[in-house]
Design an enzyme around this catalytic site. Structure first.
Site, PDB file in Angstrom:
ATOM      1  N   TRP A  36      -2.635  -9.410  10.868  1.00 36.69           N
ATOM      2  CA  TRP A  36      -2.791  -7.956  10.668  1.00 36.69           C
ATOM      3  C   TRP A  36      -4.065  -7.483  11.372  1.00 36.69           C
ATOM      4  CZ3 TRP A  36       0.923  -9.840   7.634  1.00 36.69           C
ATOM      5  CH2 TRP A  36       1.864  -8.970   7.091  1.00 36.69           C
ATOM      6  N   TRP A  38      -6.515  -4.828  11.142  1.00 39.16           N
ATOM      7  CA  TRP A  38      -7.865  -4.621  10.584  1.00 39.16           C
ATOM      8  C   TRP A  38      -8.291  -5.804   9.719  1.00 39.16           C
ATOM      9  CZ3 TRP A  38      -9.401  -0.430   6.472  1.00 39.16           C
ATOM     10  CH2 TRP A  38      -8.507  -0.399   5.420  1.00 39.16           C
ATOM     11  N   ASP A  39      -7.314  -6.505   9.142  1.00 35.59           N
ATOM     12  CA  ASP A  39      -7.668  -7.741   8.429  1.00 35.59           C
ATOM     13  C   ASP A  39      -8.401  -8.687   9.370  1.00 35.59           C
ATOM     14  OD1 ASP A  39      -5.129  -6.654   7.090  1.00 35.59           O
ATOM     15  OD2 ASP A  39      -5.780  -8.165   5.635  1.00 35.59           O
ATOM     16  N   TYR A  84       8.465 -12.011   4.489  1.00 33.11           N
ATOM     17  CA  TYR A  84       7.934 -10.647   4.609  1.00 33.11           C
ATOM     18  C   TYR A  84       9.013  -9.688   5.102  1.00 33.11           C
ATOM     19  CZ  TYR A  84       4.995  -6.713   5.927  1.00 33.11           C
ATOM     20  OH  TYR A  84       4.434  -5.464   6.021  1.00 33.11           O
ATOM     21  N   GLN A 110      -3.487   0.258  13.134  1.00 35.08           N
ATOM     22  CA  GLN A 110      -4.268   0.264  11.889  1.00 35.08           C
ATOM     23  C   GLN A 110      -5.688   0.727  12.210  1.00 35.08           C
ATOM     24  OE1 GLN A 110      -3.783  -3.599   9.969  1.00 35.08           O
ATOM     25  NE2 GLN A 110      -3.064  -2.606   8.098  1.00 35.08           N
ATOM     26  N   GLY A 170      -3.983   2.029   6.502  1.00 34.93           N
ATOM     27  CA  GLY A 170      -4.529   0.881   5.776  1.00 34.93           C
ATOM     28  C   GLY A 170      -4.460   1.087   4.268  1.00 34.93           C
ATOM     29  N   ASP A 172      -2.082   1.961   2.084  1.00 36.79           N
ATOM     30  CA  ASP A 172      -0.629   2.125   2.213  1.00 36.79           C
ATOM     31  C   ASP A 172       0.056   3.103   1.266  1.00 36.79           C
ATOM     32  OD1 ASP A 172      -1.186   0.080   3.957  1.00 36.79           O
ATOM     33  OD2 ASP A 172       0.093  -1.393   2.999  1.00 36.79           O
ATOM     34  N   TYR A 360      -2.129  -1.315  -6.251  1.00 40.78           N
ATOM     35  CA  TYR A 360      -2.378  -1.371  -4.803  1.00 40.78           C
ATOM     36  C   TYR A 360      -3.412  -0.308  -4.408  1.00 40.78           C
ATOM     37  CZ  TYR A 360      -0.348  -2.826  -0.181  1.00 40.78           C
ATOM     38  OH  TYR A 360      -0.120  -3.329   1.072  1.00 40.78           O
ATOM     39  N   GLU A 404      -6.768  -9.745  -3.859  1.00 42.59           N
ATOM     40  CA  GLU A 404      -6.609  -8.671  -2.866  1.00 42.59           C
ATOM     41  C   GLU A 404      -7.255  -7.377  -3.376  1.00 42.59           C
ATOM     42  OE1 GLU A 404      -2.456  -7.998  -2.081  1.00 42.59           O
ATOM     43  OE2 GLU A 404      -2.820  -6.624  -0.410  1.00 42.59           O
TER      44      GLU A 404
HETATM   45  C1  DGY Z   1       2.420  -4.288   3.360  1.00 44.31           C
HETATM   46  O1  DGY Z   1       3.467  -4.834   3.668  1.00 44.31           O
HETATM   47  O2  DGY Z   1       2.195  -3.811   2.250  1.00 44.31           O
HETATM   48  C2  DGY Z   1       1.360  -4.215   4.392  1.00 44.31           C
HETATM   49  O3  DGY Z   1       0.133  -3.959   3.867  1.00 44.31           O
HETATM   50  C3  DGY Z   1       1.687  -3.218   5.448  1.00 44.31           C
HETATM   51  O4  DGY Z   1       0.686  -3.265   6.399  1.00 44.31           O
END
Ligand code: DGY
Length: 436
Positions: A36, A38-39, A84, A110, A170, A172, A360, A404
């Protein structure tokens, strides 16, 4: 846990999440199995503290997937993974004629952190000469990326760039976007969520929110990810204070780095012109007097989105506010986010009825936003409150682990770390916060 133990644990997490073969780091196992944007930048800052080779490899792996027009995508699918959704077959970046030919990616970006990340890692490492050589080889790619933003994401030529998708922000599923979702009526897509097989659904976006997310991508895909068409048609078109503050901070870093490198007068004057225009317009358009901080601007519907979030304070990191505005912002921060019963800093206004302490970006604390806030407050010499942000970040990780995101309520004393565990940027930025 002692400071030494925390540092060892953080390094262990980063090393375990690093893919030796491909040279990049996953944000965490299962939930986010690719690279990812910015990660990666934050992760490189962590590596710079003990393994500068990995810091360089991380940045190079991201830049290898840069598109031919300068665009740097939000996810690089270096590898296959079925853990994913939505993956490369959904995003179909190849629809854009200038997309990377060597890597499958998404067609969105991002927050542009790479510029300031290069400066951070230079400042951290001991071997300055070696790192400056690395920067010389890569800095033009970052400049090219900024040029792409100003040429293709700023239809009014006002120095502020738009994002067309909440994943580009970012942040989300921030409640900021709820107002925009109300203007849309996407179909109910049939899809299989993968995130909720790794993490409790109560801590993730809803299925209906995913319909909005997917629909925005479908609109962009129908126009082959063409920025001009997106600017014309996307129902989501936002000037985000966090995103634009990152771009401005990265411009500032590129100026400093080009000055060190020498012989780059043209680029420096272009960067300075961008900066002047961007900072002026940022202050005119995104500051909200009533709320006492910066807010998002809905470019599609031509209005400010009047909610406070941790993004409202990101401009401090980029030296955007005047001293007077910075004073007001700190009062806002303490009054709204900084009660004695809370750790700093919730990602959304805790007094709002949209606040959700577990979900989140709808309320929990994030270590990367705290890291920016800590540095931003120090820029303006608000040392006490900066230290509180730093101490709160360390306390949360010490108590609950390298999660996270975290609950901001001090009344919750168990299992207050949420989302993915052994999360790379929490580890990387904790290493940076622990440095002195
Ligand atoms: C997610 O899948 O939630 C990611 O953060 C998208 O970038």
């Amino acid at each position: 846990m002692s400071k030494d133990n925390l540092q060892e644990k953080a390094k262990h997490i980063l090393d375990a999440n690093f893919n030796e073969d491909k040279g990049f780091t996953i944000p965490c196992e299962g939930l986010y199995p690719f690279q990812w944007n910015w990660d990666s930048g934050f992760i490189a800052i962590g590596f710079a503290h003990y393994d500068s080779n990995k810091a360089k490899r991380e940045v190079e792996a991201l830049l290898r997937a840069q598109w031919e027009n300068g665009f740097i995508p939000h996810i690089v699918f270096h590898n296959d993974s079925d853990t994913y959704f939505p993956g490369p077959d959904f995003h179909l970046s190849k629809l854009h004629p200038l997309a990377s030919k060597s890597h499958r990616t998404t067609g969105m970006t991002q927050p542009p952190v790479l510029g300031f990340v290069l400066k951070e890692i230079y400042d951290i490492v001991d071997d300055k000469e070696d790192m400056l050589n690395f920067i010389k080889q890569n800095i033009d790619k970052v400049f090219f990326n900024h040029q792409h933003f100003y040429n293709h994401r700023d239809p009014n030529q006002e120095g502020l760039v738009f994002i067309y998708h909440n994943w580009e922000s970012g942040t989300d599923n921030s409640p900021i976007w709820d107002d925009i979702w109300e203007t849309m009526d996407p179909p109910n897509y049939k899809f299989e969520r993968r995130d909720t097989t790794h993490v409790d659904a109560a801590q993730r976006p809803t299925n209906r929110e995913y319909d909005y997310y997917l629909h925005l991508i479908e609109i962009a895909k129908a126009h082959n990810y063409d920025d001009a068409k997106i600017a014309e048609l996307s129902p989501f078109l936002v000037q985000d204070p966090l995103f634009n503050a990152m771009l401005i901070k990265s411009n500032e870093a590129l100026i400093e780095l080009y000055e060190m490198i020498g012989d780059s007068e043209d680029k420096i004057s272009t960067l300075k012109a961008w900066q002047e225009k961007a900072i002026t317009r940022f202050n005119e358009k995104l500051y909200n007097e009533k709320l006492g901080a910066y807010v998002h601007y809905d470019l599609r519907n031509e209005k400010q989105i009047e909610h406070l979030s941790s993004s409202s304070f990101a401009p401090l990191f980029s030296n955007i506010p005047t001293k007077e505005h910075a004073d007001v912002m700190v009062k806002t921060l303490i009054k709204k986010f900084g009660g004695e019963d809370r750790y700093l800093c919730a990602s959304f206004d805790p007094e709002s009825d949209r606040f959700n302490p577990k979900k989140y970006w709808r309320g929990p604390i994030w270590i990367n936003l705290n890291w920016m806030l800590y540095n931003g407050l120090n820029n303006y010499e608000f040392t006490d409150i900066a230290n509180r942000v730093k101490e709160d970040s360390i306390t949360l990780v010490e108590k609950y682990g390298f999660f996270e995101y975290f609950d901001s309520r001090k009344s919750v004393t168990e299992h207050a770390g949420y989302g993915g565990n052994n999360f790379s940027w929490s580890a990387a930025l904790l290493l940076d916060l622990l440095k002195d």
